[in-house]
Structure formats: structure tokens, C-alpha cells
Design an enzyme around this catalytic site. Structure first.
Site, PDB file in Angstrom:
ATOM      1  N   SER A  98       0.846  -1.131   0.203  1.00  0.00           N
ATOM      2  CA  SER A  98      -0.001  -0.120  -0.169  1.00  0.00           C
ATOM      3  C   SER A  98       0.806   1.155   0.065  1.00  0.00           C
ATOM      4  O   SER A  98       1.591   1.375  -0.897  1.00  0.00           O
ATOM      5  CB  SER A  98      -1.058  -0.011   1.189  1.00  0.00           C
ATOM      6  OG  SER A  98      -2.034   0.955   1.039  1.00  0.00           O
ATOM      7  N   ASP A 222     -10.295  -4.788  -4.817  1.00  0.00           N
ATOM      8  CA  ASP A 222      -9.570  -3.914  -4.020  1.00  0.00           C
ATOM      9  C   ASP A 222     -10.297  -2.784  -3.732  1.00  0.00           C
ATOM     10  O   ASP A 222     -10.304  -1.694  -4.853  1.00  0.00           O
ATOM     11  CB  ASP A 222      -8.180  -3.769  -4.217  1.00  0.00           C
ATOM     12  CG  ASP A 222      -6.934  -3.183  -3.094  1.00  0.00           C
ATOM     13  OD1 ASP A 222      -8.042  -2.329  -2.142  1.00  0.00           O
ATOM     14  OD2 ASP A 222      -6.156  -3.172  -3.203  1.00  0.00           O
ATOM     15  N   HIS A 250      -7.641  -5.592   0.179  1.00  0.00           N
ATOM     16  CA  HIS A 250      -6.458  -4.818   0.058  1.00  0.00           C
ATOM     17  C   HIS A 250      -5.280  -5.510   0.669  1.00  0.00           C
ATOM     18  O   HIS A 250      -4.089  -5.017   0.607  1.00  0.00           O
ATOM     19  CB  HIS A 250      -6.813  -3.648   0.606  1.00  0.00           C
ATOM     20  CG  HIS A 250      -5.990  -2.460   0.608  1.00  0.00           C
ATOM     21  ND1 HIS A 250      -5.117  -2.234  -0.717  1.00  0.00           N
ATOM     22  CD2 HIS A 250      -4.916  -1.661   1.410  1.00  0.00           C
ATOM     23  CE1 HIS A 250      -4.211  -0.977  -0.623  1.00  0.00           C
ATOM     24  NE2 HIS A 250      -4.340  -0.878   0.683  1.00  0.00           N
TER      25      HIS A 250
END
Length: 268
Positions: A98, A222, A250
């Protein structure tokens, strides 16, 4: 390693300490280095492993966080560079999730010599849509403002809802609950400040400066990063490959660690 830095970022060095190659694991918003627990086991025999917590999360030193200093991703990139320099690492492989993907990219722009390869999971250079450039990031400003309002008025209710939605995999509710625990441990005002920095960041202009071999790992669905974003990254990072895994949410390194391990092994 200096004790100040170890405390600041809760740095842990594990695995084969005599290995020639080092892997750095970098976590995303709301989690900490324990997010890599299932994945790191596959590499502990053959690699030195460096794990750390971003300031403002996990067990990083709470006193190190300042909303003024950490008002942009470059401050986190400086932290990563400080860790690399302190440990005198060369040609390290970075596995980043991320926001830490873009933090890693910014660190590489500042010092291109330090990383050998980078592996990004659920990465996004900009979460906000940008109609002027026909860019789909997945979020509108009103949607973010609404999220900030909920975080401000009822943080723990927001944690519960956001963690379940971001994790996906409703058939495994314990995964979302685990994310809710680490997210809920962050002081609400810190979480809000960090969320604003992340969700309103824009690293698109820097993408072309990353020349390292890059693997982009993306799940089928996601909530934080639409597939258009993964395709955009793939188009704008010259030496990148995009791999879709048969997983949702995610956090595939938590929900589908074996698939992530297989992808990392084929990459490195």
C-alpha cells in the site's frame, strides 16, 4: 544499529543474519510489521529480514510522530533511507504494501543505488480521481471528507466498518477483526492526520524515475485500489510487471499469503 533508530521505527532484524541478500518488509496504513508474519516465514532461512513500523503506527515511538513533520510521504521515505543507511544495506529487495510502495519509490528517487528490486502490493500513486487528466483513483473528495468526518466523530465505529471493507473476505471475519485491532490501536487524531496525508498524496510525477525491476501485485477486487490504478502504475513504471492474484481485498499478504509468497519467490 543505533538505539534511537531501533526505538523510533521498532526495527527488527530476523532470518538468516549471515545471508548475502536482505529483504525489507514495509507495511501499509493501519497495520504494522506483524502483517508480514505469514509471508516472512518462507524467506527466513535464505535471507536477512528487516522489518519496521512506520512512525504513527504499530510500535514505532509515539514521541517521534509530528503532524507537521509527517505531512508528506517524503518524510517516511527519509525514515526508510535512514534505516537502510544505518544498517549499511546495499542492493536490498523491498516488499512493500500500500502506501509503503510509494514511500519506497520516493526513497529510491532520492537514492537510486540502495534497492535492487521492488515488489509492490496494492500500490497507488493517487487515491483521488483526477478528471482533468482522466485518472481514476477510486475516491472523490466528498467521499474522503465524509470518511474524515466519521473518523472524527466516531473513530471506533469507522475502524470496524473500514477494516472489514478493506480486508474483504467476509467468509473469514477474523481477518478484518485482526486489522481492526491494529488500526484501533492508533490514536484517533494521529490516524486522521496520517490518512489525510496518504489519501491526498499524488506521486504520479515520480513514477517515471523508478528504473528498478518492479513487480506490481494486485487482487481481483480491492476497495482502496481499483484495477485501473494498477494498470496506470504498470504503464508509467518502465521496468514493471503487473500480476493479478486470485484473491480479494487490500491485504492479500494476510488473506492469501501462499499466493503472495509464490509471487515473491518467482520475482526474486
Amino acid at each position: 544499529m543505533t538505539s534511537h533508530l531501533k526505538k523510533k521505527n521498532n526495527i527488527n532484524i530476523e532470518g538468516n543474519l549471515d545471508a548475502a541478500q536482505t529483504i525489507i518488509f514495509a507495511h501499509g496504513f493501519g497495520t504494522d510489521q506483524t502483517a508480514w508474519d505469514a509471508v516472512k516465514q518462507a524467506f527466513k532461512d535464505d535471507y536477512r529480514l528487516v522489518l519496521y513500523d512506520n512512525v504513527g503506527g504499530g510500535h514505532a515511538d509515539p514521541a517521534a510522530y509530528s503532524p507537521i513533520k509527517y505531512n508528506k510521504l517524503n518524510s517516511y521515505a527519509d525514515d526508510l533511507l535512514a534505516i537502510v543507511n544505518d544498517l549499511q544495506l546495499e542492493d536490498a529487495i523491498v516488499i512493500a504494501h500500500s502506501v509503503s510502495s510509494m514511500i519506497t519509490l520516493l526513497a529510491n528517487v532520492k537514492n537510486p543505488a540502495i534497492f535492487k528490486k521492488v515488489f509492490f502490493v496494492g500500490a497507488s500513486p493517487r487515491y483521488l480521481n483526477d478528471e482533468s487528466e482522466n485518472y481514476t483513483g477510486g475516491f472523490t473528495q466528498p467521499a474522503l471528507d465524509s470518511m474524515y468526518e466519521t473518523m472524527t466523530t466516531n473513530y471506533y465505529a469507522w475502524v470496524s466498518g473500514f477494516s472489514a471493507a478493506a480486508m474483504g473476505n467476509p467468509d473469514q471475519p477474523e481477518l478484518g477483526e485482526s486489522f481492526a485491532r491494529t488500526l484501533g490501536e492508533i490514536r484517533p487524531d494521529v490516524a486522521l492526520s496520517v490518512a489525510k496525508v496518504i489519501f491526498e498524496s499524488d506521486v504520479r510525477k515520480e513514477l517515471g524515475k523508478l528504473q528498478k525491476e518492479t513487480l506490481l501485485l494486485q487482487t481481483q477486487h480491492d476497495i482502496a485500489v481499483p484495477q485501473e490504478v494498477a494498470e496506470y502504475l504498470n504503464q508509467h513504471i518502465s521496468n514493471s510487471k503487473l500480476l493479478y492474484v486470485d484473491a480479494e481485498g487490500h491485504f492479500p499478504h494476510i488473506s492469501a499469503p501462499n499466493q503472495v509468497i509464490a509471487a515473491i519467490k518467482s520475482f526474486i
